[in-house]
Structure formats: structure tokens, C-alpha cells
Design a protein around this motif. Structure first.
Motif, short mmCIF file in Angstrom:
data_model
loop_
_atom_site.label_atom_id
_atom_site.label_comp_id
_atom_site.label_asym_id
_atom_site.label_seq_id
_atom_site.Cartn_x
_atom_site.Cartn_y
_atom_site.Cartn_z
N LEU A 141 14.73 -8.48 -5.08
CA LEU A 141 13.31 -8.67 -5.47
C LEU A 141 12.38 -8.25 -4.58
O LEU A 141 12.55 -8.16 -3.35
CB LEU A 141 13.07 -10.19 -5.63
CG LEU A 141 13.80 -10.95 -6.92
CD1 LEU A 141 15.10 -11.16 -6.55
CD2 LEU A 141 12.94 -12.24 -6.96
N THR A 142 11.37 -7.76 -5.08
CA THR A 142 9.92 -7.23 -4.20
C THR A 142 8.80 -8.23 -4.82
O THR A 142 8.21 -8.08 -5.72
CB THR A 142 9.99 -5.99 -4.38
OG1 THR A 142 10.87 -4.92 -3.98
CG2 THR A 142 8.58 -5.56 -3.44
N PHE A 143 8.53 -9.05 -3.77
CA PHE A 143 7.31 -10.05 -4.18
C PHE A 143 6.00 -9.40 -3.47
O PHE A 143 6.11 -8.73 -2.47
CB PHE A 143 7.59 -11.64 -3.56
CG PHE A 143 8.60 -12.15 -3.89
CD1 PHE A 143 9.71 -12.32 -3.38
CD2 PHE A 143 8.21 -12.79 -5.38
CE1 PHE A 143 11.05 -13.00 -4.09
CE2 PHE A 143 9.20 -13.65 -5.81
CZ PHE A 143 10.53 -13.66 -5.16
N ALA A 144 4.98 -9.49 -4.33
CA ALA A 144 3.66 -9.29 -3.73
C ALA A 144 2.75 -10.02 -4.40
O ALA A 144 2.66 -10.62 -5.52
CB ALA A 144 3.37 -7.75 -4.02
N CYS A 145 1.39 -10.17 -3.68
CA CYS A 145 0.37 -11.25 -4.29
C CYS A 145 -0.88 -10.28 -4.24
O CYS A 145 -1.20 -9.29 -3.39
CB CYS A 145 0.22 -12.29 -3.47
SG CYS A 145 -0.40 -12.32 -1.90
N THR A 146 -1.89 -10.60 -5.16
CA THR A 146 -2.93 -9.87 -5.10
C THR A 146 -4.32 -10.79 -4.34
O THR A 146 -5.54 -10.06 -4.65
CB THR A 146 -3.28 -9.65 -6.61
OG1 THR A 146 -3.46 -10.79 -7.43
CG2 THR A 146 -2.33 -8.88 -7.47
N ASP A 147 -3.97 -12.14 -4.25
CA ASP A 147 -5.19 -12.86 -3.87
C ASP A 147 -6.27 -12.69 -5.13
O ASP A 147 -7.59 -13.13 -4.74
CB ASP A 147 -5.81 -12.55 -2.49
CG ASP A 147 -4.79 -12.70 -1.28
OD1 ASP A 147 -4.29 -13.63 -1.47
OD2 ASP A 147 -5.05 -11.97 -0.60
N ASN A 148 -5.79 -12.71 -6.20
CA ASN A 148 -6.76 -12.57 -7.39
C ASN A 148 -7.74 -11.51 -7.09
O ASN A 148 -9.00 -11.81 -7.61
CB ASN A 148 -7.44 -13.99 -7.84
CG ASN A 148 -7.68 -14.27 -9.26
OD1 ASN A 148 -6.75 -13.52 -9.87
ND2 ASN A 148 -8.56 -14.85 -9.50
N ASP A 149 -7.46 -10.62 -6.51
CA ASP A 149 -8.30 -9.42 -6.23
C ASP A 149 -8.14 -7.89 -6.91
O ASP A 149 -6.69 -7.59 -6.81
CB ASP A 149 -8.50 -9.03 -4.87
CG ASP A 149 -9.45 -8.09 -4.56
OD1 ASP A 149 -8.99 -6.83 -4.38
OD2 ASP A 149 -10.54 -8.22 -4.15
#
Length: 378
Positions: free
Chosen positions: A126-134
Motif C-alpha cells: 500500500l501507498t498512503f497519502a493525504c491531501t489535507d482537503n487541499d
């Protein structure tokens, strides 16, 4: 010894257990009662320490089962903004990308735990990433996922109520025959496979509960750059209509991601300085409900004696305060597991086409709401 020192002591010791391997991923940690006796601290101190570790993604909660060490506690950071990777012991060579608005905050550790548990058991990395709602961060995450030639993608949309300028990345995934699934909401322009909640009904049952308790002047606080908030607001308004209650000015206060930490509470506080105060508030989520609870305390108002409050998502925050929040349930870990099952099916059986699953919300009633008539009598 100060309260802050006690809190740090508990938090640091649990972190050490995780880092040393004394508590392994998936294992249950000590109960609240055991931690209270072990450290000689209050239950509030234990909840505060454990709650923050849940926020940080080191622990996760399962309702009715306890608190567990998260496998994501062993994720290693990568140079890409907001991204983490996890590889199972036995890999099939396939990689699934997971993009959420946040990774280690609020309900997201539980969702990610559901995804990670199923996929790693199936041998997927898995590769996780987050956008911070941006939106710009979402663009970077999508570019990275495409560069890594992922085999499938699970994504929570960013600011889903607005037009998204990154749609062409999703169309590129389709051209590359890479399946993707959206959770919590979806971009209506794409109509992709998705797993969501019936947020309109959730807003309705929350508001109806207050109406049935005798409240008439109810304020709704809704985040409007995500479709979840817009739908919850629709349910709020529908409850007024169906119960024949009159609408009044400023019954709905809206805010965006950028406004959630200050300006909304300031606006709400001014509202309570007027003569015509609301007797109940429906909040976009539990996080906002706790902010409202703290504001009301500063104003010398009690919950639910003076004002009833309802949250949403039934997160760990719903029970983090001495006032336990009435809240609308969210499937969290089950949603993550269902998303993982579908993406594996889509990767291994390319003929898998459209798909949608809608969870029906339930109202979890606690002591932040009370009958308006009983309050008046008291």
C-alpha cells in the motif's frame, strides 16, 4: 506532579510499548481501568493520552472491543508530502494507492485500518497519502500515484461539493485501466464506483430527534465545501419541513475547511449574545460538536440543561468529554474493509464495472440531548 506531566507519562509509556514491540500491531492494549490503576492517574488523563495516540494513528478503537495497536504505527515516511508506504510480509507484487483527506486524524485511522488489514492479508502493498482537503495537494498525490504505476486506487475526494480541476487524472486512470473507488463521497462529474453514507438521512434523524424532544429553535452548523456537509444540511432542512416547524433567520451557519478552527465559533458565540437563543444545535461532526461544547461552557451554559448538542460520525471524540455526545454513526473500519474488498476484486477481475454501496446511519443517543420540556420544568 502536574496533570500535564501525568498525561505525558501515560502517552510516552504507551508509545514506548509500541516502539519496543511489547504491543504489536493488531494487539489490544490495556483497558482504561487497568491503565488508571497502573499509572495512578484519573480516567480523564488516560482518555486524553489514548485519544491523542488514536489521533496520531498509533492506536485505533473498535466499538465494544477495545483499543488496539495500529499496523499503520509501523508505516515509514517517504519524501512525498503526506505519503506513507506499507508492505506486507508476503507480497503479490501489486500496489494499491490510498488517498484520504487526512491520515492520522479523527475517524481516518479506523478507515485506514480496515483498508490496510484486508489488503495486506491479500498480499498487496500500500501507498498512503493525504491531501489535507487541499486541491493542490490532491494533484500532487495523484501525480505520484500515476508515476508509481499503482494497480488500483481508493480515494476520499477533496472538497467534493466544488468543481475539481484534477478530474483528468482520474480519467487517465481509466485510460490506463486502473480501477479506482471513492469513499465517503464522490465527484458527481465522474460517477465512479463509491461507498458512502446516506448523509441526508443522517442529518434528518439528528434533527428529528431534537424536534421530538420538544426543541423548535435549532441551529445547524454545516461544512459546505464537502458534499457530506451539504447533504447533512439538506436532511436538517427536510426535518423542519416534515414536522411543520417555521424557518427562522440564521438557522443554518456554514463554514469551509479553512474556517473550521475559529471564525464559525466566533459567529456562533455572537448568536448566543442575542435575546433569542437556540435550545439545540446539530453539528457537522463530533469535532465541531466538542468545539461548541467548550464555547458554551465559557458562556456559562450547560449541556444538555441549557442547550442540546448532536454530533456526527460517532467517533472516539463522542465519549472524550464528561458530556457524552449524541451522534450519528459512521461505519469507519467496515467502510475501509469493504473498499479494500472491492478494489481487490476490480484488480483481479478487470470486468468489474460500476458499483455503489450506501450505509444507512443510526443515531447513537447519549447525554448531550434532553427533552426541552423537562429542561423548562427543572
Amino acid at each position: 506532579m502536574t496533570q500535564q506531566t501525568k498525561y505525558n507519562m501515560v502517552k510516552d509509556q504507551i508509545t514506548n510499548w509500541i516502539a519496543s514491540g511489547k504491543v504489536k500491531p493488531g494487539e489490544k492494549i490495556y483497558s482504561e481501568n487497568e491503565l488508571v490503576k497502573m499509572f495512578g492517574v484519573s480516567r480523564h488523563t488516560v482518555r486524553q493520552a489514548v485519544g491523542e495516540l488514536v489521533h496520531e494513528g498509533l492506536l485505533y478503537r473498535e466499538q465494544g472491543a477495545g483499543t488496539f495497536c495500529s499496523s499503520t504505527a509501523n508505516l515509514t515516511s517517504t519524501p512525498v508530502q503526506g505519503e506513507r508506504q506499507f508492505k506486507p510480509l508476503a507480497s503479490n507484487g501489486k500496489n494499491i494507492g490510498v488517498i484520504t483527506t487526512y491520515i492520522s486524524d479523527y475517524i481516518f485511522p479506523s478507515i485506514i485500518k480496515g483498508i490496510e488489514s484486508y489488503l495486506t492479508n491479500q498480499g498487496y502493498s500500500l501507498t498512503f497519502a493525504c491531501t489535507d482537503n487541499d486541491i493542490e495537494k490532491e494533484k500532487q498525490c495523484l501525480q505520484t500515484m500515476l508515476d508509481r504505476n499503482i494497480d488500483g486506487l481508493i480515494v476520499e475526494p477533496t472538497k467534493s461539493s466544488n468543481f475539481n480541476p484534477n478530474l483528468h487524472y482520474y480519467l487517465q486512470l481509466e485510460q490506463n485501466n486502473v480501477p479506482y473507488l471513492m469513499i465517503n463521497q464522490f465527484y458527481s462529474q465522474l460517477m465512479p464506483p463509491h461507498i458512502i453514507m446516506d448523509d441526508e438521512h443522517g442529518g434528518f434523524i439528528a434533527t428529528e430527534h431534537l424536534i421530538e424532544l420538544g426543541h423548535e429553535k435549532i441551529i445547524g452548523l454545516f461544512k459546505t465545501d464537502d458534499r457530506q456537509g451539504v447533504n447533512r444540511m439538506q436532511g436538517f432542512i427536510r426535518a423542519f419541513r416534515e414536522h411543520g416547524l417555521p424557518f427562522f433567520p440564521d438557522m443554518v451557519l456554514t463554514y469551509t475547511t479553512e474556517e473550521k478552527d475559529g471564525s464559525l465559533i466566533e459567529r456562533l458565540e455572537k448568536y448566543f449574545s442575542s435575546l433569542s437563543k437556540p435550545s439545540a444545535i446539530v453539528c457537522y461532526n463530533d469535532e465541531m460538536a466538542l468545539q461548541v461544547l467548550n464555547m458554551l461552557r465559557k458562556l456559562g451554559l450547560s449541556v444538555p440543561e441549557d442547550v442540546s448538542i448532536i454530533g456526527y460520525d460517532d467517533s472516539f471524540l463522542a465519549e472524550a468529554s464528561d458530556v457524552k455526545l449524541t451522534s450519528v454513526s459512521h461505519p469507519k473500519m467496515d467502510m475501509g474493509t469493504e473498499a479494500a474488498k472491492w478494489i481487490v476484486s476490480a484488480v483481479e477481475n478487470p470486468s468489474t464495472n460500476s458499483y455503489s454501496k450506501v450505509y444507512e446511519p443510526e443515531l447513537i443517543i447519549r447525554n448531550s440531548t434532553a427533552s426541552r420540556l423537562k429542561v423548562k420544568e427543572a
